[in-house]
Design an enzyme around this catalytic site. Structure first.
Site, PDB file in Angstrom:
ATOM      1  N   VAL A  14       0.834  -1.216   0.000  1.00  0.00           N
ATOM      2  CA  VAL A  14       0.000   0.000   0.000  1.00  0.00           C
ATOM      3  C   VAL A  14       0.867   1.264   0.000  1.00  0.00           C
ATOM      4  O   VAL A  14       0.567   2.225  -0.714  1.00  0.00           O
ATOM      5  CB  VAL A  14      -0.967   0.005   1.212  1.00  0.00           C
ATOM      6  CG1 VAL A  14      -1.880   1.216   1.159  1.00  0.00           C
ATOM      7  CG2 VAL A  14      -1.803  -1.274   1.242  1.00  0.00           C
ATOM      8  N   ALA A  33      -6.602  19.417  -3.427  1.00  0.00           N
ATOM      9  CA  ALA A  33      -6.318  19.647  -2.004  1.00  0.00           C
ATOM     10  C   ALA A  33      -6.092  21.130  -1.701  1.00  0.00           C
ATOM     11  O   ALA A  33      -6.291  21.569  -0.575  1.00  0.00           O
ATOM     12  CB  ALA A  33      -5.093  18.846  -1.583  1.00  0.00           C
ATOM     13  N   ALA A  43       9.593   5.337   6.527  1.00  0.00           N
ATOM     14  CA  ALA A  43      10.204   4.304   7.383  1.00  0.00           C
ATOM     15  C   ALA A  43       9.927   2.928   6.793  1.00  0.00           C
ATOM     16  O   ALA A  43       8.791   2.640   6.394  1.00  0.00           O
ATOM     17  CB  ALA A  43       9.630   4.379   8.794  1.00  0.00           C
ATOM     18  N   ARG A  45      11.441  -1.431   7.229  1.00  0.00           N
ATOM     19  CA  ARG A  45      12.265  -2.288   8.082  1.00  0.00           C
ATOM     20  C   ARG A  45      13.681  -2.366   7.537  1.00  0.00           C
ATOM     21  O   ARG A  45      14.661  -2.228   8.237  1.00  0.00           O
ATOM     22  CB  ARG A  45      11.638  -3.681   8.134  1.00  0.00           C
ATOM     23  CG  ARG A  45      11.305  -4.137   9.513  1.00  0.00           C
ATOM     24  CD  ARG A  45      10.609  -5.462   9.513  1.00  0.00           C
ATOM     25  NE  ARG A  45       9.786  -5.696   8.345  1.00  0.00           N
ATOM     26  CZ  ARG A  45       8.552  -6.187   8.406  1.00  0.00           C
ATOM     27  NH1 ARG A  45       8.010  -6.483   9.555  1.00  0.00           N
ATOM     28  NH2 ARG A  45       7.866  -6.417   7.313  1.00  0.00           N
ATOM     29  N   LYS A 105      -6.869  -1.662   9.715  1.00  0.00           N
ATOM     30  CA  LYS A 105      -8.185  -1.944  10.328  1.00  0.00           C
ATOM     31  C   LYS A 105      -8.071  -2.574  11.686  1.00  0.00           C
ATOM     32  O   LYS A 105      -8.894  -2.332  12.580  1.00  0.00           O
ATOM     33  CB  LYS A 105      -9.076  -2.804   9.430  1.00  0.00           C
ATOM     34  CG  LYS A 105      -8.394  -3.949   8.700  1.00  0.00           C
ATOM     35  CD  LYS A 105      -7.769  -3.452   7.427  1.00  0.00           C
ATOM     36  CE  LYS A 105      -6.637  -4.263   6.914  1.00  0.00           C
ATOM     37  NZ  LYS A 105      -6.958  -5.051   5.759  1.00  0.00           N
ATOM     38  N   GLY A 134     -10.775  -1.604   0.954  1.00  0.00           N
ATOM     39  CA  GLY A 134      -9.754  -1.109   0.008  1.00  0.00           C
ATOM     40  C   GLY A 134     -10.108   0.201  -0.652  1.00  0.00           C
ATOM     41  O   GLY A 134     -10.113   1.255  -0.022  1.00  0.00           O
ATOM     42  N   ASP A 201      -9.927 -10.322   9.789  1.00  0.00           N
ATOM     43  CA  ASP A 201      -9.805  -9.056   9.054  1.00  0.00           C
ATOM     44  C   ASP A 201     -11.195  -8.483   8.742  1.00  0.00           C
ATOM     45  O   ASP A 201     -11.444  -7.290   8.942  1.00  0.00           O
ATOM     46  CB  ASP A 201      -9.010  -9.305   7.759  1.00  0.00           C
ATOM     47  CG  ASP A 201      -8.929  -8.058   6.902  1.00  0.00           C
ATOM     48  OD1 ASP A 201      -8.130  -7.170   7.236  1.00  0.00           O
ATOM     49  OD2 ASP A 201      -9.673  -7.969   5.903  1.00  0.00           O
ATOM     50  N   LYS A 205     -13.100  -4.971  10.071  1.00  0.00           N
ATOM     51  CA  LYS A 205     -13.779  -3.994   9.209  1.00  0.00           C
ATOM     52  C   LYS A 205     -15.243  -3.827   9.618  1.00  0.00           C
ATOM     53  O   LYS A 205     -15.777  -2.712   9.609  1.00  0.00           O
ATOM     54  CB  LYS A 205     -13.674  -4.445   7.752  1.00  0.00           C
ATOM     55  CG  LYS A 205     -12.236  -4.420   7.240  1.00  0.00           C
ATOM     56  CD  LYS A 205     -12.112  -5.157   5.926  1.00  0.00           C
ATOM     57  CE  LYS A 205     -10.702  -5.105   5.385  1.00  0.00           C
ATOM     58  NZ  LYS A 205     -10.441  -6.088   4.335  1.00  0.00           N
ATOM     59  N   GLY A 302      -5.228  -4.507  -2.739  1.00  0.00           N
ATOM     60  CA  GLY A 302      -4.279  -4.258  -3.822  1.00  0.00           C
ATOM     61  C   GLY A 302      -3.673  -2.875  -3.701  1.00  0.00           C
ATOM     62  O   GLY A 302      -4.244  -1.987  -3.052  1.00  0.00           O
TER      63      GLY A 302
HETATM   64  P1  NDP Z   1       3.354  -4.790   3.582  1.00  0.00           P
HETATM   65  O1  NDP Z   1       3.796  -5.908   4.448  1.00  0.00           O
HETATM   66  O2  NDP Z   1       3.410  -4.942   2.115  1.00  0.00           O
HETATM   67  O3  NDP Z   1       4.182  -3.469   3.975  1.00  0.00           O
HETATM   68  C1  NDP Z   1       4.520  -3.126   5.283  1.00  0.00           C
HETATM   69  C2  NDP Z   1       5.580  -2.048   5.241  1.00  0.00           C
HETATM   70  O4  NDP Z   1       5.859  -1.621   6.557  1.00  0.00           O
HETATM   71  C3  NDP Z   1       6.915  -2.500   4.647  1.00  0.00           C
HETATM   72  O5  NDP Z   1       7.475  -1.479   3.878  1.00  0.00           O
HETATM   73  C4  NDP Z   1       7.781  -2.780   5.876  1.00  0.00           C
HETATM   74  O6  NDP Z   1       9.167  -2.589   5.646  1.00  0.00           O
HETATM   75  C5  NDP Z   1       7.274  -1.716   6.819  1.00  0.00           C
HETATM   76  N1  NDP Z   1       7.424  -2.071   8.233  1.00  0.00           N
HETATM   77  C6  NDP Z   1       6.782  -3.049   8.926  1.00  0.00           C
HETATM   78  N2  NDP Z   1       7.175  -3.053  10.216  1.00  0.00           N
HETATM   79  C7  NDP Z   1       8.076  -2.059  10.339  1.00  0.00           C
HETATM   80  C8  NDP Z   1       8.857  -1.557  11.423  1.00  0.00           C
HETATM   81  N3  NDP Z   1       8.786  -2.103  12.639  1.00  0.00           N
HETATM   82  N4  NDP Z   1       9.680  -0.525  11.193  1.00  0.00           N
HETATM   83  C9  NDP Z   1       9.783   0.037   9.973  1.00  0.00           C
HETATM   84  N5  NDP Z   1       9.063  -0.388   8.909  1.00  0.00           N
HETATM   85  C10 NDP Z   1       8.246  -1.429   9.083  1.00  0.00           C
HETATM   86  O7  NDP Z   1       1.864  -4.427   4.063  1.00  0.00           O
HETATM   87  P2  NDP Z   1       0.679  -3.820   3.191  1.00  0.00           P
HETATM   88  O8  NDP Z   1       1.158  -2.632   2.446  1.00  0.00           O
HETATM   89  O9  NDP Z   1      -0.015  -4.899   2.466  1.00  0.00           O
HETATM   90  O10 NDP Z   1      -0.327  -3.372   4.369  1.00  0.00           O
HETATM   91  C11 NDP Z   1      -0.080  -2.221   5.140  1.00  0.00           C
HETATM   92  C12 NDP Z   1      -1.361  -1.901   5.920  1.00  0.00           C
HETATM   93  O11 NDP Z   1      -2.429  -1.654   5.007  1.00  0.00           O
HETATM   94  C13 NDP Z   1      -1.848  -3.030   6.827  1.00  0.00           C
HETATM   95  O12 NDP Z   1      -2.418  -2.475   7.982  1.00  0.00           O
HETATM   96  C14 NDP Z   1      -2.928  -3.711   5.997  1.00  0.00           C
HETATM   97  O13 NDP Z   1      -3.905  -4.360   6.780  1.00  0.00           O
HETATM   98  C15 NDP Z   1      -3.532  -2.511   5.297  1.00  0.00           C
HETATM   99  N6  NDP Z   1      -4.229  -2.788   4.050  1.00  0.00           N
HETATM  100  C16 NDP Z   1      -3.634  -3.565   3.084  1.00  0.00           C
HETATM  101  C17 NDP Z   1      -4.259  -3.776   1.885  1.00  0.00           C
HETATM  102  C18 NDP Z   1      -3.640  -4.580   0.798  1.00  0.00           C
HETATM  103  O14 NDP Z   1      -4.289  -4.777  -0.236  1.00  0.00           O
HETATM  104  N7  NDP Z   1      -2.423  -5.073   0.959  1.00  0.00           N
HETATM  105  C19 NDP Z   1      -5.578  -3.188   1.609  1.00  0.00           C
HETATM  106  C20 NDP Z   1      -6.112  -2.381   2.685  1.00  0.00           C
HETATM  107  C21 NDP Z   1      -5.457  -2.204   3.860  1.00  0.00           C
HETATM  108  P3  NDP Z   1       9.980  -3.518   4.590  1.00  0.00           P
HETATM  109  O15 NDP Z   1       9.423  -3.143   3.243  1.00  0.00           O
HETATM  110  O16 NDP Z   1      11.393  -3.142   4.756  1.00  0.00           O
HETATM  111  O17 NDP Z   1       9.651  -4.935   4.972  1.00  0.00           O
HETATM  112  N1  HSE Z   2      -6.189  -8.556   3.370  1.00  0.00           N
HETATM  113  C1  HSE Z   2      -7.237  -7.638   3.106  1.00  0.00           C
HETATM  114  C2  HSE Z   2      -8.224  -8.279   2.172  1.00  0.00           C
HETATM  115  C3  HSE Z   2      -6.673  -6.387   2.509  1.00  0.00           C
HETATM  116  O1  HSE Z   2      -7.907  -9.300   1.559  1.00  0.00           O
HETATM  117  O2  HSE Z   2      -9.345  -7.785   2.061  1.00  0.00           O
HETATM  118  C4  HSE Z   2      -7.695  -5.299   2.343  1.00  0.00           C
HETATM  119  O3  HSE Z   2      -8.133  -4.797   3.547  1.00  0.00           O
END
Ligand code: NDP
Ligand code: HSE
Length: 452
Positions: A14, A33, A43, A45, A105, A134, A201, A205, A302
């Site tokens: 995301v 905006a 930030a 990891r 969420k 999403g 999950d 929601k 996505g």
């Molecule tokens: P990812 O696992 O793809 O990304 C997580 C990111 O956070 C990575 O860049 C990771 O770093 C970084 N990160 C995690 N922990 C730490 C830490 N302790 N310190 C610094 N950086 C950290 O997750 P998503 O993008 O899929 O999801 C993010 C959020 O969005 C979640 O809450 C998810 O539920 C929500 N979401 C996701 C959707 C989806 O379609 N994927 C849709 C709607 C909501 P690194 O890249 O170095 O590992």
């Molecule tokens: N893991 C979640 C899903 C991402 O599949 O719906 C969107 O919130």
């Protein structure tokens, strides 16, 4: 006007999508905006890892708290996921007077009450459109678009991964694990996909939706949760034959006795719009007194669909930065002091219809014994279908009944649809059924909603 500085926590699926959309549509977004939105710090990891999105002009750190403590940052966008660090980071950001946008969420459902209290006190916004469904602007639609209405119920497919898995099983005969792997590869699943397939999950929601729909505090612990892991292709096929599709559904409803909040796989009649929502798509039906029924449909997960909601929240926050904090749209739709407690129903108190599949001995009197149990329990049957015993059935299911001399030990599968009844009533009937010698233990029960 001065640009707004954003700190991004997380550049994964995301976060990467958000950067991409902000760059691609920069001019249009700043025209909407009223100010330029600039991501100045992010930030992650692993700061050494190559990213699929350009990080030019963005300072990278491995410490999210460096961003939330940076006085040059106006808005923190939390896209880390998880509860612990995300909660600490968001609370610190809020306490430091920064506005927050999050897609998390779990964070909102479990800790939203506390976070919003802090935000209210500090006069900052915490926006969370991307946390539900999403790319569908469902939070804004309910909180603002339906503000005139008393909402009666809402029902939605709100987990893209589960819907994708069931759709792939039905359309392509994929096996459960293979379909889940594909959903993970496409970036739909949570970091721990158990959250998706076990229904957690969707329950996060639904907690959020119920709060903004009914004006109640966030109460995740009150949601009944059942995932899709027990759903087999056999039941998907039988349901289809009966005119239904099995969908992972979240349902929140007002009844005269209280609110029901539940997440479970559900048979939905094929002509119903929700039954035709496939793959990663999500949809939410909302029934409200003035407008009637409205339907919201779109990609539920996505990178860019979710980024669409994240960026929309950013635009909202930027527009609202100059507004009097007391006169902004309340986080949970209702004014904070006016969130009311409401009685909640347990799953045993809800009323619904059921699909049932049971394997039984093919002997005279067995069907009569089964239907008698339903009759005695005051449950009306809608449909009864008898099928040959499927070859792939669990061999353990045969263990209970031994061949009786001179009697057939052949089995058949019975599929039944009931009319609406109270779950407590149905559970009692189910227990009696499972005690019949001629009925195998592995009775499948899936709730059915006509959504009319
Ligand atoms: P990812 O696992 O793809 O990304 C997580 C990111 O956070 C990575 O860049 C990771 O770093 C970084 N990160 C995690 N922990 C730490 C830490 N302790 N310190 C610094 N950086 C950290 O997750 P998503 O993008 O899929 O999801 C993010 C959020 O969005 C979640 O809450 C998810 O539920 C929500 N979401 C996701 C959707 C989806 O379609 N994927 C849709 C709607 C909501 P690194 O890249 O170095 O590992
Ligand atoms: N893991 C979640 C899903 C991402 O599949 O719906 C969107 O919130």
């Amino acid at each position: 006007m001065k640009a707004v500085n954003v700190g991004l926590l997380g550049v994964g699926t995301v976060g990467g999508g958000t950067l991409e959309v902000l760059r691609r549509n920069a001019d249009e977004i700043s025209a909407r905006a009223g100010r330029t939105i600039r991501v100045v710090k992010a930030a992650v990891r692993d700061v050494t890892r190559a990213r699929s999105v350009s990080m030019d002009g963005i300072a990278l750190t491995a410490d999210p708290f460096e961003i939330v403590g940076d006085p040059g940052i106006d808005i923190v966008v939390e896209l880390l996921g998880g509860e612990d660090i995300a909660k600490q980071a968001v609370l610190q950001a809020v306490d430091n007077g920064k506005h927050v946008v999050t897609a998390n969420k779990a964070l909102i459902a479990l800790h939203g009450n506390t976070i919003f209290e802090h935000a209210q006190r500090r006069g900052v916004m915490v926006a969370f459109e991307a946390a539900v469904a999403g790319g569908i602007p469902i939070i804004k639609s309910i909180r603002e678009g339906l503000a005139a209405n008393r909402i009666e119920w809402l029902a939605g497919i709100i987990n893209g991964t589960s819907n994708y898995i069931l759709s792939m099983m039905e359309a392509e005969g994929s096996d459960f694990d293979g379909a889940l792997k594909q959903a993970q590869a496409l970036g739909y699943a949570e970091a721990d996909p158990q959250f998706d397939i076990a229904g957690t999950d969707a329950a996060h929601k639904l907690t959020i939706l119920a709060s903004i729909a009914f004006g109640i505090p966030l109460q995740f612990e009150r949601v009944y949760v059942q995932g899709i892991t027990a759903i087999t292709l056999t039941d998907i096929i039988y349901a289809r034959e009966l005119g239904y599709r099995i969908k992972p559904l979240g349902l929140a409803r007002r009844t005269a006795e209280g609110l029901e909040l539940r997440v479970h796989p559900t048979l939905i009649p094929q002509p119903c719009l929700l039954a035709n929502v496939d793959g990663v798509m999500n949809a939410i039906l909302v029934r409200a007194d003035a407008v009637g029924t409205t339907l919201y449909y779109g990609a539920g997960a996505g990178a860019e669909p979710t980024a669409s909601s994240v960026v929309a929240d950013l635009v909202d926050v930027v527009r609202a930065i100059t507004t009097d904090p007391e006169n902004r749209v309340p986080h949970l739709a209702f004014q904070p002091g006016l969130l009311a407690a409401a009685p909640m129903l347990s799953i045993e108190q809800i009323e619904t219809a059921y699909y049932m599949r049971l394997n039984v001995l093919n002997r005279p009197g067995v069907l009569a014994a089964i239907t008698k149990i339903f009759g005695d329990s005051d449950i009306s049957l809608e449909t009864v279908l008898q099928k040959g015993f499927p070859k792939d059935s669990d061999p353990e299911s045969r263990s209970r009944s031994r061949p009786e001399h001179g009697k057939s030990n052949q089995r058949v599968t019975i599929i039944m649809l009931t009319q609406k009844t109270r779950e407590r009533n149905f559970s009692v009937a189910l227990k009696k059924l499972s005690q019949l010698e001629a009925v195998d233990d592995n009775i499948v029960r899936i709730r059915l909603e006509n959504l009319s």
